[in-house]
Design a protein around this motif. Structure first.
Motif, mmCIF file in Angstrom:
data_model
loop_
_atom_site.group_PDB
_atom_site.id
_atom_site.type_symbol
_atom_site.label_atom_id
_atom_site.label_comp_id
_atom_site.label_asym_id
_atom_site.label_seq_id
_atom_site.Cartn_x
_atom_site.Cartn_y
_atom_site.Cartn_z
ATOM 1 N N LYS A 1 -6.823 6.542 13.635
ATOM 2 C CA LYS A 1 -6.220 5.283 14.248
ATOM 3 C C LYS A 1 -6.974 3.996 14.020
ATOM 4 N N PRO A 2 -7.358 3.778 12.919
ATOM 5 C CA PRO A 2 -8.145 2.480 12.591
ATOM 6 C C PRO A 2 -7.286 1.240 13.108
ATOM 7 N N GLU A 3 -8.310 0.113 13.540
ATOM 8 C CA GLU A 3 -7.723 -1.164 13.801
ATOM 9 C C GLU A 3 -8.165 -2.387 12.692
ATOM 10 N N PRO A 4 -7.240 -3.060 12.152
ATOM 11 C CA PRO A 4 -7.728 -4.218 11.543
ATOM 12 C C PRO A 4 -8.314 -5.200 12.438
ATOM 13 N N LEU B 1 4.337 0.467 17.501
ATOM 14 C CA LEU B 1 3.312 0.099 18.234
ATOM 15 C C LEU B 1 2.230 -0.735 17.650
ATOM 16 N N ALA B 2 1.863 -0.531 16.397
ATOM 17 C CA ALA B 2 1.007 -1.477 15.522
ATOM 18 C C ALA B 2 1.700 -2.777 15.529
ATOM 19 N N CYS B 3 2.840 -2.832 15.138
ATOM 20 C CA CYS B 3 3.596 -4.061 15.020
ATOM 21 C C CYS B 3 3.434 -4.966 16.320
ATOM 22 N N TYR C 1 1.086 4.475 12.991
ATOM 23 C CA TYR C 1 0.073 3.327 13.285
ATOM 24 C C TYR C 1 -0.930 2.853 12.139
ATOM 25 N N LYS C 2 -1.414 3.913 11.637
ATOM 26 C CA LYS C 2 -2.525 3.703 10.564
ATOM 27 C C LYS C 2 -1.853 2.985 9.363
ATOM 28 N N ASP D 1 0.961 -1.154 -0.058
ATOM 29 C CA ASP D 1 -0.028 0.037 0.034
ATOM 30 C C ASP D 1 0.712 1.166 -0.186
ATOM 31 N N LEU D 2 0.418 2.209 -0.629
ATOM 32 C CA LEU D 2 1.347 3.557 -0.823
ATOM 33 C C LEU D 2 0.348 4.747 -0.240
ATOM 34 N N LEU D 3 1.023 5.457 0.523
ATOM 35 C CA LEU D 3 0.284 6.518 1.119
ATOM 36 C C LEU D 3 1.000 7.960 1.137
#
Length: 346
Positions: free
Chosen positions: A210-213, A115-117, A71-72, A51-53
């Motif tokens: 800050k969405p959560e998968p 943090l997300a990882c 995080y996102k 994905d590219l942001l």
């Protein structure tokens, strides 16, 4: 204060790599050589997504904190892995950095990523850094794994399958509308006057920033031994994703407006901005919930076992019956239309 130019590319890479501890046995070697080394588990299939942001396209640093952005950036890629009914294991992170960002800003960005990882048990095993002349660029590649017979594709939906969605929809879009409204309102105010009006809307702001998968949904599906006949995550809006499944599966659908889950905070914000909340749910995007279809025989398993919020919102039909939204109250049938995010459109 240390500047990025003083640290240099290799100094920055060294700084980043020192903060990373590998968690997965399949991550044999991470940052430090020409390539990472990954050993997939026996009998597993690997899945890979990128994905590219881009600053100014996918995010606005005026109101997007860099730690939240980091995080996102990880979360939205992990969402694609979960949408295959797989488990993410590794990511690579590449960034293009403009000279307006400080070393602290880069630290904040990576702290969010780490943090997300950590939360989802994923290793950063490599990537790249470069100077950018057009603002901040982030590219994430995520790698996951699943047993071959557990993988879910977009192409497996069959007539009479039940259409399900996790969580609620439209919140991320309404959070974005709130942020944009406050940005416009504060544009002509002095710094000491700038007080954004966010009271009572924490939920939709978090859904945007800050969405959560939905790892919990995939874990639940595994627990009750249900493999979705098709699945994808909702990044571009319910309509767009439902049409993707129908196109890939060569089928039609009936989606009931009254069954689409929408949080009361989303409804309140939509009412305040004179936006139909159903439109936000259908076309807003960035909810990163899971949209999937299941065989009717599996539906009782959802009812008999406690788990995350999962809602049945319609069913699959033959292609000839079209792809329709059944409106609330009047029961009119409207064609589903993909009106969410479309890259390259003016």
């Amino acid at each position: 204060m240390t500047q990025l130019s003083d640290l240099g590319e290799f100094g920055l890479i060294k700084r980043i790599s020192e903060a990373i501890t590998l968690q997965n046995p399949s991550s044999l070697m991470g940052i430090g050589d020409d390539c990472a080394v990954i050993a997939p588990s026996l009998g597993m299939r690997q899945v890979v997504t990128t994905d590219l942001l881009l600053e100014g396209i996918h995010f606005d640093l005026t109101y997007c904190p860099l730690k939240h952005l980091g995080y996102k950036a990880i979360a939205v890629n992990l969402s694609d892995i979960y949408a295959m009914n797989a488990t993410p294991k590794q990511v690579t992170v590449s960034i293009g950095v403009s000279n307006k960002l400080t070393l602290k800003a880069i630290d904040d960005l990576y702290n969010g990523m780490l943090l997300a990882c950590e939360r989802y048990g994923v290793d950063i095993v490599g990537g790249d850094t470069s100077t950018s002349m057009t603002g901040l660029t982030i590219s994430i590649t995520a790698i996951g794994e699943a047993l071959q017979d557990k993988l879910s594709f977009r192409s497996g939906a069959k007539p009479n399958d039940i259409v399900c969605v996790s969580g609620d929809l439209g919140a991320a879009y309404m959070g974005l509308q709130l942020l944009e409204r406050e940005k416009r309102a504060l544009a002509n105010q002095t710094e000491d006057q700038q007080q954004p009006q966010f009271d009572g809307y924490d939920y939709i702001l978090e859904r945007q920033l800050k969405p959560e998968p939905r790892a919990d949904v995939v874990e639940f599906l595994n627990k009750i031994e249900v493999v979705p006949t098709s699945m994808m995550d909702i990044s571009d809006g319910l309509s767009s994703e439902m049409l993707h499944i129908c196109e890939s599966s060569n089928c039609g659908c009936r989606i009931y407006e009254e069954k689409i889950p929408i949080d009361h905070v989303t409804r309140n914000m939509a009412e305040e901005l004179s936006i139909n909340p159903t439109i936000a749910a259908l076309n807003g995007g960035e909810d990163y919930e899971l949209l999937f279809t299941i065989n009717q025989n599996d539906y009782s398993k959802f009812q008999s076992t406690p788990g995350p919020n999962i809602f049945a919102i319609g069913y699959i039909t033959d292609k000839e019956k079209g792809r329709r939204l059944i409106t609330q109250g009047s029961n009119n049938e409207l064609d589903l239309q993909a009106q969410g995010w479309k890259a390259f459109e003016k």
